[in-house]
Write an enzyme that holds these catalytic residues in place. Structure first.
Site, PDB file in Angstrom:
ATOM      1  N   THR A 237      -1.965 -20.116 -18.415  1.00  0.00           N
ATOM      2  CA  THR A 237      -2.852 -19.184 -17.722  1.00  0.00           C
ATOM      3  C   THR A 237      -2.265 -17.773 -17.739  1.00  0.00           C
ATOM      4  OG1 THR A 237      -1.826 -19.605 -15.553  1.00  0.00           O
ATOM      5  CG2 THR A 237      -3.694 -21.007 -16.188  1.00  0.00           C
TER       6      THR A 237
ATOM      7  N   ALA B  49      -2.957 -15.012 -19.854  1.00  0.00           N
ATOM      8  CA  ALA B  49      -2.619 -14.350 -21.126  1.00  0.00           C
ATOM      9  C   ALA B  49      -3.603 -13.232 -21.443  1.00  0.00           C
ATOM     10  CB  ALA B  49      -2.574 -15.374 -22.250  1.00  0.00           C
TER      11      ALA B  49
ATOM     12  N   TYR C  51       1.902 -10.535  -2.747  1.00  0.00           N
ATOM     13  CA  TYR C  51       2.350 -11.156  -3.998  1.00  0.00           C
ATOM     14  C   TYR C  51       3.531 -12.093  -3.738  1.00  0.00           C
ATOM     15  CZ  TYR C  51       4.516 -11.478  -8.647  1.00  0.00           C
ATOM     16  OH  TYR C  51       5.078 -11.933  -9.802  1.00  0.00           O
TER      17      TYR C  51
END
Length: 255
Positions: free
Chosen positions: A14, A16, A167
């Site tokens: 995942t 890319a 994050y």
């Protein structure tokens, strides 16, 4: 040829969205080592980030994967949508076959701290970085057809939380989900590891930030996407199967 099966196993990578990032380097490296590779991207995320969307990135990565004799599949997916992981896994299974390796390298990453993070930003970070990862792991496990001991889950994580609160916090939760998979998916013979590559130069650093990081690293350079891709390929291989349930830091000795 990969040691797990007579034909190429399938890896799903995942995140890319750019040809210079860790996910793209991983996709190319896995293809070079005997895997068929599906990958995801999401252009609206890159478009709102400072680096912008890279026109033609998915086509270029698709072409690079197939140059190794591998089958390739690019899927645009908004992983903030809780229905997206199941749709994605169905698409991969229909087009290439069920995934043997799942590499979670996507992220939402917009800097903000304790005092200025909005609830909306906090929720989106957790939706993309944490909830989507859990759902992808769940859907992967439900579809797994690989021989016992061949399955692999690798999640890219980070310990950068100060001034990057949503994050870092969402990545911390991702660590725990990934490490839980090593125990909960033991009956499937899946190894699961979280990988913290430290700061990797994919074009987002300022010149001053890059200088500071180089000076704080004993090897005197920044990490590269290929550094990370080599380690992921090893973990996905039969040689790496005994490494399980670990939070691995591979950052050149960054202080």
């Amino acid at each position: 040829m990969h040691a797990h099966t007579a034909t190429r196993p399938v890896a799903l990578v995942t995140g890319a969205g750019r040809t210079s990032n860790i996910a793209a380097a991983t996709a190319r490296t896995l293809a070079a080592h005997g895997w068929d590779v599906a990958f995801t991207y999401y252009r609206p995320y890159d478009a709102r980030m400072p680096w912008g969307a890279e026109e033609g990135a998915a086509r270029a990565l698709h072409a690079a994967i197939t140059e190794y004799g591998a089958r390739a599949l690019g899927v645009e997916a908004d992983l903030a949508d809780p229905q997206a992981p199941a749709r994605l896994m169905d698409t991969v299974a229909d087009r290439l076959g069920p995934a043997t390796a799942l590499v979670l390298a996507h992220c939402e990453s917009v800097d903000s701290g304790l005092l200025d993070t909005t609830p909306e930003s906090f929720d989106r970070h957790f939706a993309v970085n944490t909830r989507a990862a859990w759902l992808l792991i769940r859907e992967y496990a439900l579809r797994l057809k690989a021989p016992h001991g061949a399955g692999r889950i690798i999640a890219l994580t980070s310990d950068h939380t100060a001034h990057n609160l949503p994050y870092g916090a969402s990545k911390g939760a991702l660590d725990r989900i990934t490490l839980a998979a090593a125990t909960e998916l033991a009956h499937l013979g899946v190894s699961a590891n979280a990988l913290n590559p430290g700061p990797v130069d994919t074009g987002w650093m300022s010149a001053e930030h890059a200088r500071q990081l180089r000076s704080a690293t004993p090897l005197g350079r920044l990490g590269t996407p290929q550094d990370c891709a080599h380690l992921i390929e090893f973990l996905c291989s039969a040689r790496g199967g005994w490494v399980n349930g670990q939070l691995i830091t591979s950052n050149g000795g960054l202080a």
